[in-house]
Design a protein around this motif. Structure first.
Motif, short mmCIF file in Angstrom:
data_model
loop_
_atom_site.label_atom_id
_atom_site.label_comp_id
_atom_site.label_asym_id
_atom_site.label_seq_id
_atom_site.Cartn_x
_atom_site.Cartn_y
_atom_site.Cartn_z
N ALA A 153 0.83 -1.21 0.00
CA ALA A 153 0.00 0.00 0.00
C ALA A 153 0.86 1.25 0.00
O ALA A 153 2.00 1.24 0.48
N PRO A 154 0.33 2.36 -0.51
CA PRO A 154 1.04 3.64 -0.45
C PRO A 154 0.96 4.24 0.94
O PRO A 154 0.06 3.92 1.73
N TYR A 155 1.91 5.12 1.26
CA TYR A 155 1.84 5.83 2.54
C TYR A 155 2.68 7.10 2.47
O TYR A 155 3.36 7.37 1.48
N LEU A 156 2.63 7.86 3.54
CA LEU A 156 3.38 9.10 3.65
C LEU A 156 4.62 8.85 4.50
O LEU A 156 4.51 8.45 5.66
N MET A 157 5.78 9.11 3.94
CA MET A 157 7.03 8.86 4.65
C MET A 157 7.37 10.06 5.53
O MET A 157 7.28 11.21 5.10
N PHE A 158 7.76 9.79 6.76
CA PHE A 158 8.03 10.87 7.72
C PHE A 158 9.47 11.36 7.63
O PHE A 158 9.74 12.54 7.87
N ALA A 159 10.40 10.46 7.34
CA ALA A 159 11.81 10.83 7.28
C ALA A 159 12.17 11.33 5.89
O ALA A 159 11.37 11.27 4.96
N GLY A 160 13.41 11.80 5.74
CA GLY A 160 13.87 12.30 4.46
C GLY A 160 14.65 11.24 3.70
O GLY A 160 15.16 10.28 4.28
N SER A 161 14.76 11.41 2.40
CA SER A 161 15.54 10.48 1.57
C SER A 161 16.08 11.23 0.36
O SER A 161 15.70 12.38 0.09
N ASP A 162 16.94 10.56 -0.38
CA ASP A 162 17.47 11.14 -1.62
C ASP A 162 16.39 11.28 -2.69
O ASP A 162 16.58 12.01 -3.67
N ALA A 163 15.28 10.59 -2.53
CA ALA A 163 14.24 10.60 -3.56
C ALA A 163 13.77 12.02 -3.88
O ALA A 163 13.43 12.32 -5.02
N LYS A 164 13.78 12.88 -2.87
CA LYS A 164 13.27 14.25 -3.10
C LYS A 164 14.07 14.98 -4.17
O LYS A 164 13.54 15.84 -4.87
N HIS A 165 15.34 14.64 -4.31
CA HIS A 165 16.16 15.32 -5.31
C HIS A 165 15.78 14.93 -6.73
O HIS A 165 16.08 15.67 -7.67
N TYR A 166 15.16 13.76 -6.88
CA TYR A 166 14.80 13.29 -8.21
C TYR A 166 13.40 13.72 -8.63
O TYR A 166 12.96 13.39 -9.75
N ASP A 167 12.70 14.44 -7.77
CA ASP A 167 11.37 14.92 -8.14
C ASP A 167 11.40 15.74 -9.43
O ASP A 167 10.46 15.70 -10.23
N SER A 168 12.49 16.48 -9.62
CA SER A 168 12.56 17.38 -10.78
C SER A 168 12.81 16.64 -12.09
O SER A 168 12.62 17.21 -13.17
N VAL A 169 13.24 15.38 -12.03
CA VAL A 169 13.55 14.64 -13.25
C VAL A 169 12.75 13.35 -13.36
O VAL A 169 13.08 12.47 -14.15
#
Length: 486
Positions: free
Chosen positions: A422-438
């Motif tokens: 299932a999908p969920y909301l992650m509380f911690a940070g990850s490198d994934a946020k940097h790839y949002d733009s690409v």
């Protein structure tokens, strides 16, 4: 009497219709789980264990002060990868970004399809001074004992790097060829923000016009007893991560002798402000990724829980009150407030002229930094207290509709047939946020089954992974590569 009978009849009719509608909705809610296709991959256990065990021995530690980082250890780790995975380094193109960001490209047969990206990081957090003796095995020993591999990085996140490379080596030896281009990006400074690793790699890809269909990073995992009413393990895939903000509350004014205090001291005013914030809290709202989570798990619940969650349009206030009872579930539905630092005073008998407090907030998607500042100012109602807020807002929310999420879900089901994905909301940070733009979508999933104790070990003492868990992670990466190229 007749009016009373009429009222009773209307009430019974209304109740009957209500029960028919809600029970029907409960019984007809469809499962969102695909059928698991049991993986046929056979992993070389001894080789896989040997590689993760050795990977742990390299002290690729990230420090906030980058000057303390021993890059000779990072060099040794990169050399180890080239030695351990000869097929990968012969068949794939490797580009090093800022020397230690590793970006591999596997060319696909169809240039018309969007590429897929898998990412992990090989830096680890330090072992806290004074805790080394609390480890059952040396933290950088890579000891293998009792079917477990011990050491820093076995969970966060050398298991991702080594798991992906093991999967690639396996597929290359099988003669597998991807339909589309695939990229494998390994960061070296995720634990301190990822600016020179993941961000730099994402910027490089953006400059080249590369746009992924989706990128998959570490994040959620498969856990038990996470959702009330669900007996099966639940694999949670992060479709967004909360923002992280720091709010500083400060006040300045005359001090004086403690024998003649004012009715409102600087410490008292800051303390009162924090109390108001904790008593008020941000509004709770079951929406976005939190709502998606329960839509996916509701069909798998026991009847009573399924009845409530299938009829959220009626029971949402009740659901939200229940979720607010536990910190983990409360964080799914509201921006959180956590005072972490309080500074004031130097002398026991002198009133401090300054007082300040620092609050860490984790922002829900849709809550901006300005929203946070406004909420704090309106809640504390003290114009003498200066409020400063900085940080990052939540990442975009990736889609759960369509093929990208379904591919991640299917790959997980192929390895963990009994799990609910299932999908969920992650509380911690990850490198994934940097790839949002690409990337059109960014997902966050560590393909292992873990306990709450394992979560505490990730940045704590006695980090380790069972061999079966690790082998399943490799199988997942084999499956996600295959699913992405069907």
């Amino acid at each position: 009497m007749k009016k009373w009978k009429l009222f009773t009849l209307i009430f019974i009719s209304f109740l009957t219709v209500f029960l028919i509608v809600t029970v029907y909705k409960t019984l007809t809610i469809a499962s969102k789980q695909p059928d698991g296709q049991i993986t046929e991959a056979t992993v070389n256990k001894n080789e896989a264990v040997e590689h993760l065990s050795e990977a742990v021995t390299y002290k690729t530690i990230s420090y906030q002060d980058r000057a303390k980082m021993e890059f000779s250890e990072f060099d040794r780790f990169v050399d180890f990868l080239e030695r351990a995975y000869p097929s990968v380094h012969e068949e794939l193109q490797l580009e090093k970004i800022n020397d230690y960001g590793l970006m591999y490209q596997w060319k696909g047969k169809d240039n018309g399809k969007q590429p897929i990206g898998l990412t992990s990081h090989y830096d680890v957090v330090p072992v806290l001074d004074g805790t080394e003796g609390n480890w059952e095995q040396e933290p950088f020993s890579g000891t293998v004992i009792d079917d477990k591999i011990w050491g820093r990085g076995t969970l966060d996140d050398k298991i991702g790097v080594i798991g992906i490379l093991q999967a690639l080596e396996y597929l290359l030896k099988e003669g597998y060829e991807p339909e589309r281009d695939m990229y494998f990006m390994f960061g070296f400074d995720e634990e301190i923000g990822g600016d020179l690793g993941a961000k730099a790699m994402a910027d490089t890809l953006k400059d080249r016009g590369i746009q992924f269909e989706y990128v998959l990073d570490e994040g959620g995992a498969i856990v038990e007893d996470m959702v009330p009413g669900v007996q099966s393990p639940v694999g949670v895939v992060g479709i967004s991560e909360k923002g992280s903000a720091t709010a500083e509350l400060s006040i300045e004014g005359s001090g004086g002798h403690s024998s003649q205090p004012k009715s409102q001291t600087n410490i008292g005013r800051i303390a009162r402000a924090i109390t108001k914030l904790e008593d008020t809290q941000f509004p709770a709202d079951l929406k976005g990724p939190g709502e998606d989570l329960f839509e996916y798990v509701a069909p798998e619940m026991s009847f009573g829980m399924r009845y409530i969650f299938s009829n959220k349009w009626i029971f949402e206030p009740v659901i939200e009150r229940v979720l607010l009872q536990e910190p983990a579930s409360a964080a799914l539905i509201r921006t959180t407030i956590a005072p972490t630092i309080f500074q004031a005073g130097e002398q026991y008998n002198a009133l401090p002229e300054k007082a300040s407090a620092v609050i860490n907030l984790r922002l829900m998607p849709g809550d901006s930094l300005q929203d946070v500042k406004t909420f704090i100012e309106e809640t504390i109602e003290d114009d003498s207290i200066k409020v400063e807020v900085e940080g990052s807002e939540a990442t975009k929310v990736s889609s759960v509709e369509g093929e990208p999420f379904q591919k991640v879900q299917q790959a997980a089901k192929n390895v963990y047939n009994d799990a609910v994905i299932a999908p969920y909301l992650m509380f911690a940070g990850s490198d994934a946020k940097h790839y949002d733009s690409v990337s059109d979508n960014t997902y966050r999933f560590l393909p292992v089954q873990i306990t709450s104790e394992d979560l505490n070990r990730m940045h704590g003492t006695n980090e380790h992974i069972s061999i079966d868990n690790y082998l399943n992670a490799i199988k997942f990466y084999i499956e996600i590569i295959k699913e992405s190229n069907r």
